[in-house]
Design a protein around this motif. Structure first.
Motif, mmCIF file in Angstrom:
data_model
loop_
_atom_site.group_PDB
_atom_site.id
_atom_site.type_symbol
_atom_site.label_atom_id
_atom_site.label_comp_id
_atom_site.label_asym_id
_atom_site.label_seq_id
_atom_site.Cartn_x
_atom_site.Cartn_y
_atom_site.Cartn_z
ATOM 1 N N TRP A 80 0.831 -1.203 0.000
ATOM 2 C CA TRP A 80 0.000 0.000 0.000
ATOM 3 C C TRP A 80 0.864 1.251 0.000
ATOM 4 O O TRP A 80 1.942 1.283 0.609
ATOM 5 N N LEU A 81 0.363 2.271 -0.673
ATOM 6 C CA LEU A 81 0.950 3.606 -0.620
ATOM 7 C C LEU A 81 0.036 4.453 0.249
ATOM 8 O O LEU A 81 -1.135 4.658 -0.080
ATOM 9 N N ASN A 82 0.547 4.911 1.394
ATOM 10 C CA ASN A 82 -0.245 5.665 2.360
ATOM 11 C C ASN A 82 -0.005 7.156 2.206
ATOM 12 O O ASN A 82 1.124 7.631 2.374
ATOM 13 N N GLY A 126 -3.395 9.584 5.310
ATOM 14 C CA GLY A 126 -4.332 8.685 5.972
ATOM 15 C C GLY A 126 -5.049 7.706 5.068
ATOM 16 O O GLY A 126 -5.794 6.843 5.541
ATOM 17 N N GLU A 127 -4.851 7.825 3.760
ATOM 18 C CA GLU A 127 -5.482 6.896 2.814
ATOM 19 C C GLU A 127 -4.468 5.842 2.373
ATOM 20 O O GLU A 127 -3.371 6.176 1.919
ATOM 21 N N ALA A 128 -4.853 4.562 2.486
ATOM 22 C CA ALA A 128 -3.998 3.457 2.060
ATOM 23 C C ALA A 128 -4.449 2.987 0.679
ATOM 24 O O ALA A 128 -5.530 2.401 0.539
ATOM 25 N N GLU A 146 9.909 2.789 -5.352
ATOM 26 C CA GLU A 146 8.855 3.442 -6.136
ATOM 27 C C GLU A 146 7.552 2.670 -5.974
ATOM 28 O O GLU A 146 7.546 1.439 -5.995
ATOM 29 N N ALA A 147 6.470 3.405 -5.821
ATOM 30 C CA ALA A 147 5.162 2.766 -5.626
ATOM 31 C C ALA A 147 4.171 3.269 -6.655
ATOM 32 O O ALA A 147 3.993 4.484 -6.827
ATOM 33 N N TYR A 148 3.525 2.341 -7.347
ATOM 34 C CA TYR A 148 2.474 2.663 -8.312
ATOM 35 C C TYR A 148 1.138 2.403 -7.644
ATOM 36 O O TYR A 148 0.813 1.268 -7.277
ATOM 37 N N ALA A 149 0.352 3.453 -7.455
ATOM 38 C CA ALA A 149 -0.975 3.329 -6.861
ATOM 39 C C ALA A 149 -1.912 2.755 -7.922
ATOM 40 O O ALA A 149 -2.233 3.416 -8.919
#
Length: 317
Positions: free
Chosen positions: A232-234, A237-239, A260-263
Motif C-alpha cells: 500500500w501507498l499511504n 491517511g489513505e492506504a 517506487e510505488a504505483y498506486a
C-alpha cells in the motif's frame, strides 16, 4: 501521549510512573508484550506509563559506522506506542558522554530523580549503563534502595518467521533485507513500512503508463531486497493498493537504488513533496532486465494484476 526529548522536557511536577526502557525498534510483537504490560500495570496502579528510548541508536555512538537499518523512525515508534496506550515517550539523546554513564548513575538520574519510577518492566536480557554493565539483577537491587519494583517479562515470541527463531529486531531486519516481508510482518504484527518524501525521478514509469511515487527514504531505513512487492501507498491517511518496485531499475541501466510505488488504478495523483509511507505486504518477483520495452510492459501489467490479487485476498482476510 506526551513526547519528551531529553530529561529537561519532563514536567517538574511529574509524579510516580511505570517505566520501560529500550530501543524498541519496530515495536514488534515481543516489544508489544513488554510495553503492553507496562501500560496494564500503570493503569492498575493509577499512574502514567513511560517508555524510555534513545536517539541515535546506541551502537552508532559506541561503534561509529555500525548504525543498524531502522525498522521504524522515532515518530512512527511513538505512534505505535500511543496505540498501545502509552502515556509518555522519553527520547534520550545518546551521546558519547551519556554512553559513559555508570548503571547506578543512570538509575538515579533517569528513573529516580526524573521519572520517579514506581515499577520498571524489562525483558530478561535488558542491559544499560557504561559498557552495558547494568542488568535486571542490578536494577532490582537498586530498587530496594530507591523504592521501585522490577518486573521481568519474557518477550520471546516465535512463529514460522526465520525458521522458528525467537522474534527480534535483528531477525526482522534480516528478513526485510532478504525480501521476506511476509516473515517480517509476522514478527511486527503488521506490514513493514518505509517512509519518505516523494521526489522527482526519471519519470519512466509515467512514460510507460505506470506513474510511480519515487520515495526518498529516511536515513538508515531498513529497505527490502530488490524486487517487486504488493502493498500500500499511504498518503494523508489513505492506504492505496500499490505495486512497489525496489532496486536500481536494470532495464535502463540505472545505478541509484530507489523505492517506487504505483498506486493501482489511481489517475492524476500529484504527490511531489508529500511525506508518504509504503507498506510491504508480499514479495512478487525479483528485479529483472527484459529483452525489450514491450516485454517489460507485459511483465509490469502482470505484476499489477498479481499485486491486486494479493492485496484483495489479504483485505478479505
Amino acid at each position: 501521549m506526551q513526547r519528551w526529548r531529553g530529561l529537561e522536557d519532563i514536567p517538574q511536577d511529574w509524579g510516580r510512573s511505570v517505566v520501560t526502557i529500550g530501543s524498541y525498534d519496530g515495536v514488534h510483537r515481543g516489544h508489544q508484550l513488554i510495553i503492553g504490560r507496562a501500560v496494564e500495570r500503570a493503569r492498575e496502579l493509577g499512574v502514567p506509563s513511560v517508555v524510555v528510548t534513545f536517539d541515535p541508536h546506541p551502537s552508532e555512538v559506541v561503534r561509529p559506522g555500525s548504525h543498524p537499518p531502522l525498522l521504524a523512525p522515532h515518530h512512527r515508534r511513538a505512534e505505535l506506542m500511543a496505540e498501545l496506550g502509552v502515556d509518555a515517550v522519553l527520547i534520550l539523546p545518546f551521546t558519547a558522554e551519556f554512553s559513559k554513564l555508570a548503571p547506578a548513575d543512570f538509575i538515579v538520574k533517569v528513573l529516580v530523580d526524573k521519572l520517579h519510577a514506581q515499577l520498571v518492566i524489562e525483558g530478561p536480557n535488558f542491559r544499560f549503563g557504561h559498557k552495558a554493565a547494568g542488568n535486571v539483577h542490578l536494577l532490582t537491587e537498586f530498587g530496594e534502595t530507591y523504592d521501585y519494583a522490577v518486573e521481568v517479562i519474557d518477550l520471546y515470541v516465535s512463529g514460522e518467521a526465520g525458521g522458528g527463531e525467537p522474534f527480534s529486531s535483528t531477525l526482522t531486519r534480516r528478513l526485510v533485507a532478504e525480501g521476506d516481508v511476509a516473515g517480517a510482518a509476522e514478527i511486527l504484527g503488521r506490514p513493514h513500512r518505509v517512509e519518505g518524501i516523494v521526489v522527482r525521478g526519471a519519470q519512466r514509469g509515467r512514460e510507460l503508463g505506470f506513474p510511480t511515487a519515487n520515495v526518498e527514504t529516511l536515513p538508515h531505513t531498513a529497505i527490502p531486497a530488490d524486487g517487486v512487492y504488493a502493498g500500500w501507498l499511504n498518503v494523508d491517511g489513505e492506504a492505496m493498493p500499490a505495486a512497489i518496485s525496489v532496486g536500481t531499475n536494470p532495464q535502463f541501466d540505472a545505478t541509484e537504488r530507489t523505492v517506487e510505488a504505483y498506486a493501482i488504478d489511481r489517475v492524476g495523483l500529484d504527490l511531489y513533496g508529500l511525506h508518504v509511507a509504503v507498506d510491504f505486504l508480499a514479495y512478487v518477483r525479483g528485479m529483472l532486465k527484459f529483452e525489450s520495452i514491450d516485454d517489460l510492459l507485459v511483465a509490469m501489467a502482470a505484476d499489477v494484476k498479481r499485486c491486486s490479487e494479493l492485496i484483495s485476498a489479504y483485505e478479505r482476510g
